[in-house]
Design a protein around this motif. Structure first.
Motif, short mmCIF file in Angstrom:
data_model
loop_
_atom_site.label_atom_id
_atom_site.label_comp_id
_atom_site.label_asym_id
_atom_site.label_seq_id
_atom_site.Cartn_x
_atom_site.Cartn_y
_atom_site.Cartn_z
N PHE A 177 0.80 -1.24 0.00
CA PHE A 177 0.00 0.00 0.00
C PHE A 177 0.83 1.28 0.00
N THR A 178 2.17 1.16 -0.07
CA THR A 178 2.96 2.39 -0.02
C THR A 178 4.24 2.23 -0.86
N VAL A 179 5.24 3.07 -0.59
CA VAL A 179 6.47 3.01 -1.40
C VAL A 179 7.32 1.82 -0.96
N PRO A 180 8.11 1.22 -1.87
CA PRO A 180 9.01 0.14 -1.47
C PRO A 180 10.02 0.63 -0.43
N ALA A 181 10.49 -0.28 0.40
CA ALA A 181 11.44 0.07 1.46
C ALA A 181 12.69 0.75 0.91
N VAL A 182 13.12 0.36 -0.29
CA VAL A 182 14.34 0.96 -0.85
C VAL A 182 14.14 2.44 -1.17
N LEU A 183 12.92 2.80 -1.56
CA LEU A 183 12.64 4.22 -1.82
C LEU A 183 12.53 4.97 -0.49
N LYS A 184 11.92 4.34 0.49
CA LYS A 184 11.82 4.96 1.82
C LYS A 184 13.22 5.22 2.38
N ASN A 185 14.12 4.29 2.13
CA ASN A 185 15.49 4.43 2.62
C ASN A 185 16.19 5.62 1.94
N TRP A 186 15.99 5.75 0.62
CA TRP A 186 16.53 6.92 -0.10
C TRP A 186 15.96 8.21 0.50
N ILE A 187 14.66 8.20 0.75
CA ILE A 187 13.99 9.38 1.33
C ILE A 187 14.63 9.73 2.67
N ASP A 188 14.89 8.72 3.50
CA ASP A 188 15.47 8.99 4.82
C ASP A 188 16.85 9.66 4.71
N HIS A 189 17.55 9.40 3.60
CA HIS A 189 18.86 10.03 3.39
C HIS A 189 18.77 11.46 2.86
N VAL A 190 17.68 11.78 2.16
CA VAL A 190 17.64 13.11 1.50
C VAL A 190 16.77 14.12 2.25
N VAL A 191 15.93 13.65 3.16
CA VAL A 191 15.11 14.58 3.96
C VAL A 191 15.92 14.88 5.22
N ARG A 192 16.69 15.96 5.16
CA ARG A 192 17.70 16.20 6.20
C ARG A 192 17.59 17.61 6.76
#
Ligand SMILES: Cc1cc2nc3c(=O)[nH]c(=O)nc-3n(C[C@H](O)[C@H](O)[C@H](O)COP(=O)(O)O)c2cc1C
Length: 208
Positions: free
Chosen positions: A102-117
């Motif tokens: 129902f949401t984004v794949p974990a690999v995309l979430k991980n990228w997001i966690d690196h760029v939302v800083r």
């Protein structure tokens, strides 16, 4: 003519026959026409070669003022620094992805966690997060096995509201979703993707 710099995030774990990659391959060439410039693609295969998970040092750095974080954890912020540089250099972002649970794949979430800083891509003012990146078009070519994105909803959509909210935090608000859904159980999913892609190409989103 200077090419349009495009960052492509490919989030499918599949090496072959990925439906989202097929959708992207059908749609992305239209951008040359849309923007009137050749497109130069910088590609991240997040699904096949994920960026490393965030570290304790990275998590600690987010609660410190930027200068102090850099002084204490400089080297350990290298992955985040590189991903943010890459994102910021892009004039257009293209996310090619399946829906996972129902949401984004974990690999995309991980990228997001690196760029939302904090203090790098957003700041907090009056208890609200304000983006620091300049806005630019973000296209999301998204595939799903089931009937996602239907009104009334059959499956809950945590994909679009989440992605829209989190990219908005860093200043990316011009988001176009290009879905291809109900692909599970059909005999030729890639052909169905092609049909959906043709509809997108005929609709306004990718035209000049
Ligand atoms: C772990 C996992 C979770 C999934 N969760 C959903 C889901 O919540 N809803 C849905 O409609 N399809 C779901 N799917 C199906 C994929 O979205 C679908 O197979 C998609 O076409 C895969 O894209 P790809 O071939 O580019 O990887 C899931 C697939 C996987 C592997």
């Amino acid at each position: 003519m200077k090419p349009l710099e495009l960052l492509l995030l490919d989030c499918s774990p599949r090496r072959d026959n990925s439906t989202s990659r097929h959708l992207t391959n059908q749609l992305l060439p239209a951008l040359t026409h849309r923007f009137g410039r050749p497109v130069h693609v910088t590609q991240r295969h997040l699904g096949v070669k994920p960026v490393p998970a965030i570290t304790a040092e990275y998590a600690d750095s987010l609660v410190l003022p930027a200068e102090e974080a850099r002084a204490r954890f400089g080297n350990q912020l290298a992955v985040s620094d590189e991903l943010i540089r890459e994102l910021d250099a892009a004039e257009v972002v293209w996310i090619s992805t399946p829906v996972h649970n129902f949401t984004v794949p974990a690999v995309l979430k991980n990228w997001i966690d690196h760029v939302v800083r904090r203090d790098v891509t957003f700041v907090t003012k009056d208890n609200r997060k304000v983006g620091l990146l300049r806005d630019r078009p973000v296209y999301v070519a998204v595939t799903a096995g089931g009937a996602m994105f239907r009104e009334p909803a059959i499956q809950p959509d945590f994909f679009r509201p989440y992605l829209t909210a989190v990219l908005g935090v860093i200043g990316l608000k011009d988001i176009t979703y290009l879905p291809s859904t109900s692909l599970a159980g059909v005999d030729a999913p890639l052909e169905l993707v092609q049909t959906h892609a043709s509809r997108h190409l005929a609709a306004a989103a990718l035209q000049i």
